[in-house]
Design a protein around this motif. Structure first.
Motif, PDB file in Angstrom:
ATOM      1  N   SER A 110       0.854  -1.189   0.000  1.00 16.28           N
ATOM      2  CA  SER A 110       0.000   0.000   0.000  1.00 16.28           C
ATOM      3  C   SER A 110       0.885   1.232   0.000  1.00 16.28           C
ATOM      4  CB  SER A 110      -0.921   0.014   1.224  1.00 16.28           C
ATOM      5  OG  SER A 110      -0.203   0.423   2.364  1.00 16.28           O
ATOM      6  N   SER A 111       0.275   2.361  -0.161  1.00 13.76           N
ATOM      7  CA  SER A 111       1.034   3.608  -0.173  1.00 13.76           C
ATOM      8  C   SER A 111       1.419   4.052   1.237  1.00 13.76           C
ATOM      9  CB  SER A 111       0.214   4.700  -0.854  1.00 13.76           C
ATOM     10  OG  SER A 111      -0.991   4.897  -0.141  1.00 13.76           O
ATOM     11  N   ARG A 112       0.980   3.318   2.246  1.00 18.14           N
ATOM     12  CA  ARG A 112       1.309   3.663   3.642  1.00 18.14           C
ATOM     13  C   ARG A 112       2.572   2.958   4.103  1.00 18.14           C
ATOM     14  NH1 ARG A 112      -4.797   3.354   5.914  1.00 18.14           N
ATOM     15  NH2 ARG A 112      -5.509   5.201   4.832  1.00 18.14           N
ATOM     16  N   SER A 113       3.424   2.629   3.190  1.00 15.37           N
ATOM     17  CA  SER A 113       4.728   2.001   3.426  1.00 15.37           C
ATOM     18  C   SER A 113       4.642   0.677   4.180  1.00 15.37           C
ATOM     19  CB  SER A 113       5.702   2.971   4.117  1.00 15.37           C
ATOM     20  OG  SER A 113       5.313   3.210   5.451  1.00 15.37           O
ATOM     21  N   ALA A 114       3.618  -0.090   3.912  1.00 12.86           N
ATOM     22  CA  ALA A 114       3.560  -1.446   4.451  1.00 12.86           C
ATOM     23  C   ALA A 114       4.574  -2.299   3.715  1.00 12.86           C
ATOM     24  CB  ALA A 114       2.158  -2.008   4.299  1.00 12.86           C
ATOM     25  N   ARG A 115       5.038  -3.354   4.358  1.00 11.04           N
ATOM     26  CA  ARG A 115       5.993  -4.252   3.737  1.00 11.04           C
ATOM     27  C   ARG A 115       5.409  -5.657   3.692  1.00 11.04           C
ATOM     28  NH1 ARG A 115      11.075  -5.464   6.340  1.00 11.04           N
ATOM     29  NH2 ARG A 115       9.725  -5.616   8.121  1.00 11.04           N
ATOM     30  N   VAL A 116       5.754  -6.384   2.648  1.00  8.32           N
ATOM     31  CA  VAL A 116       5.429  -7.803   2.548  1.00  8.32           C
ATOM     32  C   VAL A 116       6.750  -8.542   2.406  1.00  8.32           C
ATOM     33  CG1 VAL A 116       4.333  -9.605   1.189  1.00  8.32           C
ATOM     34  CG2 VAL A 116       3.214  -7.396   1.445  1.00  8.32           C
ATOM     35  N   ILE A 117       6.934  -9.569   3.214  1.00  6.30           N
ATOM     36  CA  ILE A 117       8.116 -10.407   3.102  1.00  6.30           C
ATOM     37  C   ILE A 117       7.629 -11.796   2.730  1.00  6.30           C
ATOM     38  CG2 ILE A 117      10.091 -11.390   4.308  1.00  6.30           C
ATOM     39  CD1 ILE A 117       9.905  -8.916   6.193  1.00  6.30           C
ATOM     40  N   ARG A 118       8.091 -12.305   1.612  1.00  6.26           N
ATOM     41  CA  ARG A 118       7.706 -13.652   1.196  1.00  6.26           C
ATOM     42  C   ARG A 118       8.609 -14.657   1.896  1.00  6.26           C
ATOM     43  NH1 ARG A 118       7.025 -10.640  -3.553  1.00  6.26           N
ATOM     44  NH2 ARG A 118       4.835 -10.548  -4.144  1.00  6.26           N
ATOM     45  N   LEU A 119       8.028 -15.770   2.296  1.00  5.90           N
ATOM     46  CA  LEU A 119       8.756 -16.777   3.053  1.00  5.90           C
ATOM     47  C   LEU A 119       8.762 -18.106   2.308  1.00  5.90           C
ATOM     48  CD1 LEU A 119       6.956 -16.082   6.442  1.00  5.90           C
ATOM     49  CD2 LEU A 119       9.163 -15.165   5.728  1.00  5.90           C
ATOM     50  N   ALA A 120       9.878 -18.799   2.376  1.00  2.00           N
ATOM     51  CA  ALA A 120       9.994 -20.165   1.867  1.00  2.00           C
ATOM     52  C   ALA A 120      10.880 -20.924   2.841  1.00  2.00           C
ATOM     53  CB  ALA A 120      10.610 -20.170   0.473  1.00  2.00           C
ATOM     54  N   HIS A 121      10.487 -22.138   3.166  1.00  2.00           N
ATOM     55  CA  HIS A 121      11.197 -22.863   4.216  1.00  2.00           C
ATOM     56  C   HIS A 121      10.996 -24.363   4.023  1.00  2.00           C
ATOM     57  CE1 HIS A 121      12.785 -23.455   8.293  1.00  2.00           C
ATOM     58  NE2 HIS A 121      11.772 -24.255   8.537  1.00  2.00           N
ATOM     59  N   GLU A 122      12.025 -25.130   4.243  1.00  2.00           N
ATOM     60  CA  GLU A 122      11.929 -26.589   4.342  1.00  2.00           C
ATOM     61  C   GLU A 122      12.258 -26.920   5.782  1.00  2.00           C
ATOM     62  OE1 GLU A 122      11.121 -28.928   2.005  1.00  2.00           O
ATOM     63  OE2 GLU A 122      10.800 -27.384   0.493  1.00  2.00           O
TER      64      GLU A 122
END
Length: 106
Positions: A10-22
């Protein structure tokens, strides 16, 4: 744990971090996202999947252990989990197993 930064959601500087894990000790793979809105409550969306075939009881134990592992790696208390959804191949025959399993029924 693999973290891939993503563009803001969003324009409110939210962050998304994608995760991958075994998982290290059980045959479980994880994909997910960590949403970190500026000034808001962090949110995790996780999808855990057994990577080997086994009876439902064993797969649920693998999923519990994999979930505990990834939440610990992320510094998140497992008690903070709001809800879980299980996709079953044979729900009619697995319903009792799910109902009697503490991880699936809490």
């Amino acid at each position: 744990m693999m973290h891939d930064p993503a563009p803001p959601i969003s324009s409110r500087s939210a962050r998304v971090i994608r995760l991958a894990h075994e998982a290290r000790n059980v045959p479980v793979a994880l994909r997910g996202s960590r949403f970190a809105p500026s000034g808001g409550v962090e949110e995790l969306h996780l999808l855990l999947r057994p990577t080997k075939h086994a009876p439902a009881e064993r797969q649920l134990e693998w999923l519990r252990r994999g979930c505990d592992e990834v939440l610990a790696d992320l510094g998140t208390d497992p008690a903070a989990c709001v809800w879980r959804r299980f996709f079953c191949s044979d729900l009619r025959n697995q319903a009792t197993t799910l109902a009697n399993n503490p991880f699936a029924s809490r």
